[in-house]
Design a protein around this motif. Structure first.
Motif, PDB file in Angstrom:
ATOM      1  N   UNK A  40     -11.519  -6.732  -6.559  1.00  0.00           N
ATOM      2  CA  UNK A  40     -10.532  -7.331  -7.125  1.00  0.00           C
ATOM      3  C   UNK A  40     -10.343  -6.647  -8.568  1.00  0.00           C
ATOM      4  N   UNK A  41      -9.413  -6.333  -9.180  1.00  0.00           N
ATOM      5  CA  UNK A  41      -9.029  -6.324 -10.642  1.00  0.00           C
ATOM      6  C   UNK A  41      -7.780  -6.684 -10.915  1.00  0.00           C
ATOM      7  N   UNK A  45       0.777  -1.245  -0.023  1.00  0.00           N
ATOM      8  CA  UNK A  45       0.033   0.063  -0.167  1.00  0.00           C
ATOM      9  C   UNK A  45       0.812   1.301  -0.026  1.00  0.00           C
ATOM     10  N   UNK A  46       0.333   2.342  -0.318  1.00  0.00           N
ATOM     11  CA  UNK A  46       1.093   3.608  -0.279  1.00  0.00           C
ATOM     12  C   UNK A  46       0.952   3.908   1.308  1.00  0.00           C
ATOM     13  N   UNK A  47       2.120   4.578   1.734  1.00  0.00           N
ATOM     14  CA  UNK A  47       2.555   4.836   3.004  1.00  0.00           C
ATOM     15  C   UNK A  47       1.466   5.510   3.862  1.00  0.00           C
ATOM     16  N   UNK A  48       0.943   5.231   4.884  1.00  0.00           N
ATOM     17  CA  UNK A  48       0.047   5.867   5.645  1.00  0.00           C
ATOM     18  C   UNK A  48      -1.514   5.034   5.532  1.00  0.00           C
ATOM     19  N   UNK A  81      -5.004   1.878  -7.633  1.00  0.00           N
ATOM     20  CA  UNK A  81      -5.785   0.896  -6.477  1.00  0.00           C
ATOM     21  C   UNK A  81      -5.161   1.285  -5.272  1.00  0.00           C
ATOM     22  N   UNK A  82      -5.753   0.770  -4.379  1.00  0.00           N
ATOM     23  CA  UNK A  82      -5.320   1.203  -2.912  1.00  0.00           C
ATOM     24  C   UNK A  82      -4.351   0.153  -2.401  1.00  0.00           C
ATOM     25  N   UNK A  85       0.658   0.354 -10.275  1.00  0.00           N
ATOM     26  CA  UNK A  85      -0.615   1.083 -10.309  1.00  0.00           C
ATOM     27  C   UNK A  85      -1.060   1.358  -9.030  1.00  0.00           C
ATOM     28  N   UNK A  86      -0.783   1.018  -7.904  1.00  0.00           N
ATOM     29  CA  UNK A  86      -0.815   1.448  -6.520  1.00  0.00           C
ATOM     30  C   UNK A  86      -0.118   2.909  -6.284  1.00  0.00           C
TER      31      UNK A  86
END
Length: 311
Positions: free
Chosen positions: A128-129, A93-96, A146-147, A140-141
């Motif tokens: 889901x994709x 995931x992205x930080x946070x 996407x999350x 892509x995240x």
């Protein structure tokens, strides 16, 4: 041909790249990520790379159809070695980002069956994709599309992501098998712990047609390690069979089985004989009685004596 370049299913950070880097020769090659399995293999066909590492089989999901189909069509290629890589996923995931904030997830289609139960238990409402690869999902995240992505934990640093959860897998000891593919040449040397891969087409669809193919292996004591059907693209009911057999083409039992297949099948594509990953010759059990090279030689000598009247 570029003898110093290997292609692989990219982008950077895929399990395929991790598998490729386990090969000693990878340290002296230029490793080039490609957008798809066909693109990686086509670079070899075009002489732009000496080899391509691509996934071919997963212990949970089975055969990787893109690789099986690509090896069955087009200009012939050969497998020279295989790599087994243990597979466990991290939720990147992205930080946070917290788990409660994950509403959309992505990953390679082969990854989904390996994390389905975890996803249902921990993120039952997440959508889901699929993405072109697990690493592409991480990209892509990173871009905010996407999350979260299921990928190797090693991809986190490449894409500036945080591994929120690690060691995710529904099946313990999951592995993916990768193959190093090159242009046709002499098969890899026999080691005593080998595998031979072929694609076989049926002459016509009739009762017992598949049994006839299987008997060519069975009567010679050749163990089939994998066999699966794939559509030929020529209409419903038209299939070819992708198979891995235990042994090397220079083993008499294997060579004669391949000759038997060629006699009854309109097309047999030899994909190579190569060392089995993670198996030493000492771990290979004895061949069935009457199917050793010595047994075939003795039988041939006996036939010669019969022809000469020396029986």
């Amino acid at each position: 041909m570029s003898a110093t370049r290997y292609t692989y299913l990219g982008p950077e950070g895929t399990f395929t790249e991790a598998a490729l880097r386990t090969l000693p020769e990878a340290a002296t090659r230029e490793l080039v990520p490609m957008v798809s399995v066909p693109a990686a293999l086509d670079a070899v066909r075009a002489g732009e790379a000496a080899g391509a590492l691509v996934p071919i089989e997963n212990s949970v999901e089975g055969g990787v159809t893109a690789t099986l189909d690509e090896l069955a069509k087009g200009e012939p290629l050969m497998i020279y070695r295989e790599v087994l890589l243990p597979i466990a996923f991290a939720l990147l995931v992205r930080p946070g980002t917290e788990l409660s904030g994950v509403k959309t997830v992505t990953g390679h289609p082969v990854a989904q069956p390996q994390v389905r139960n975890w996803l249902a238990a921990q993120l039952p409402d997440a959508v889901w994709e699929s993405s072109a690869s697990n690493a592409d999902g991480a990209r892509l995240v990173q871009e905010g599309r996407y999350d979260a992505a299921f990928a190797g934990v090693f991809a986190a640093a490449t894409y500036g992501l945080h591994p929120l959860v690690t060691d995710i897998h529904d099946a313990a000891n999951a592995e993916t098998r990768f193959v190093l593919v090159g242009r046709p040449g002499r098969p890899a040397a026999r080691t005593g712990a080998d595998k031979t891969s072929v694609v076989i087409w049926l002459d016509d669809d009739h009762p017992g047609a598949l049994l006839e193919l299987l008997q060519e292996f069975a009567v010679r004591g050749v163990n089939l390690m994998r066999i699966e059907s794939r559509p030929t693209g020529q209409g419903i009911g038209n299939y070819c069979f992708s198979a891995d057999a235990e042994g090397h083409i220079t083993d008499r039992r294997v060579g004669e089985a391949l000759m038997g297949l060629k006699r009854i099948s309109p097309q047999v594509r030899f994909l190579g004989s190569y060392p089995r990953a993670g198996v030493s010759p000492d771990e290979v059990g004895p061949v069935r009685a009457g199917t050793s090279d010595r047994a075939f030689t003795d039988a041939s000598d006996w036939l010669t004596r019969c022809l000469d009247g020396r029986f």
